[in-house]
Design an enzyme around this catalytic site. Structure first.
Site, mmCIF file in Angstrom:
data_model
loop_
_atom_site.group_PDB
_atom_site.id
_atom_site.type_symbol
_atom_site.label_atom_id
_atom_site.label_comp_id
_atom_site.label_asym_id
_atom_site.label_seq_id
_atom_site.Cartn_x
_atom_site.Cartn_y
_atom_site.Cartn_z
ATOM 1 N N LYS A 54 0.845 -1.203 0.000
ATOM 2 C CA LYS A 54 0.000 0.000 0.000
ATOM 3 C C LYS A 54 0.879 1.252 0.000
ATOM 4 C CE LYS A 54 -3.886 -2.310 2.178
ATOM 5 N NZ LYS A 54 -4.541 -2.733 3.432
ATOM 6 N N GLN A 98 -4.526 -1.205 9.644
ATOM 7 C CA GLN A 98 -4.501 -2.552 9.073
ATOM 8 C C GLN A 98 -5.112 -3.555 10.061
ATOM 9 O OE1 GLN A 98 -3.333 -3.361 5.883
ATOM 10 N NE2 GLN A 98 -4.214 -5.357 6.336
ATOM 11 N N ASP A 121 -10.961 3.430 4.095
ATOM 12 C CA ASP A 121 -11.347 2.013 4.052
ATOM 13 C C ASP A 121 -12.870 1.859 4.056
ATOM 14 O OD1 ASP A 121 -9.553 -0.045 3.723
ATOM 15 O OD2 ASP A 121 -8.918 -0.092 5.825
#
Ligand code: NAD
Length: 291
Positions: A54, A98, A121
């Protein structure tokens, strides 16, 4: 094999190219780079790989990447303090924590702390609510990528019968909401569904997000169906999806491979959400349909 292969890698490359163009024009207009902060707690090997890729993709798109790697022993309060600081930071447009988090940290406590305007997200309940009610917000990256592949393949989805297998907050539920918003007729199937193959048999669109290798069989499919395989399962023979690819490819009209299908779109959509967040946060206008 008769099915067309839906090339997620190529679609992701196009999307990333578009993000790069917008990142460059944003930099000029805003006088700063768009920025994504990624937070990793502990040293789970798979999460480490995701965070690294990422970061690389963010930089490749011309945006700033801020990586925060915290030890496994980090407390919930410490993690929340970092999220608060990132919420306040003007250099940060998107925040991604994460998952999974270590067991002593409550996932919901952390995810709900992220500002919904930086929640690239799309996991914050405010953004889930916006998606459910048709308001502008951030949509989780994996189902957003699946939707883009479906629209690229099928055009207008109105009236099509869709079956989504799996009801996680990350994939299945937002996928069903996105397809509903596109006027498909949606069945959301899960572990308690009766006669799953019967549901799948009627579907023009099948999205499999189950987490079981080769779970969906080719003979379940309606001939010509479009199949999106979200699954990533590590097996002794390598990575396989949730769909029995060989069986499905002889009956489906089009299918995503694993790897090379949904996976590359997920990261591209994260970059997409970040550049959209940057425009909104900095008050730089972004034309409707620009991305
Ligand atoms: P999850 O474990 O949270 O959810 C799985 C869902 O499958 C559940 O809702 C459950 O009800 C359903 N299910 C389980 N057994 C079933 C059965 N026998 N019949 C019907 N439904 C059943 O998983 P998730 O986070 O949604 O991920 C699903 C898969 O997608 C995993 O393989 C994961 O690795 C993969 N994934 C891929 C990406 C990507 O970028 N490509 C992103 C996220 C997840």
């Amino acid at each position: 094999m008769t099915a067309r292969i839906i090339d997620g890698k190529a679609a992701a490359a196009r999307l990333r190219e578009r993000v790069s163009e917008l990142a460059a024009s944003f930099w000029t207009s805003a006088g700063r780079q768009a920025g994504l902060a990624v937070v990793l707690v502990g040293d789970d090997p798979a999460s480490n790989v995701y965070v690294r890729s990422k970061g690389k993709a963010t930089i490749a798109a011309g945006m700033a990447s801020f990586e925060h790697r915290l030890p496994e022993s980090t407390t919930e309060d410490e993690l929340i303090a970092l999220v608060d600081a990132l919420n306040e930071s003007e250099a940060v447009d998107g925040i991604l924590v994460q998952l999974p988090l270590p067991a002593h940290i409550r996932e919901a406590a952390v995810l709900t702390r992220i500002s919904p305007d930086k929640d690239v997200d799309g996991f914050h309940p405010v953004n889930a609510g916006r998606l459910a009610t048709g308001l502008h917000g951030f949509v989780p990256c994996t189902p957003l990528g699946c939707l883009m592949l479906l629209e690229q393949e099928l055009g207008d989805l109105a009236g099509l019968d869709a079956v989504v297998i799996g009801r996680s907050n990350i994939v299945g539920k937002p996928m069903a909401a996105l397809l509903t918003a596109r006027s498909a007729t949606v069945t959301l199937a899960h572990s308690k569904t009766r006669d799953l193959s019967g549901h799948v048999r009627r579907a023009d669109i099948v999205v499999a997000a189950v987490g079981r290798p080769r779970f969906v069989k080719g003979e379940w499919l309606k001939p010509g169906a479009t199949v999106i395989d979200v699954g990533i399962n590590r097996t002794p023979e390598g990575l396989v999806g949730d769909v029995d690819f060989d069986g499905a490819a002889s009956i489906a009209g089009a299918i995503t491979p694993v790897p090379g299908g949904v996976g590359p779109m997920t990261i591209a959509c994260l970059l997409r959400n970040t550049i959209v967040a940057a425009h909104r946060n900095a008050g730089v206008p972004l034309e409707k349909g620009a991305i």
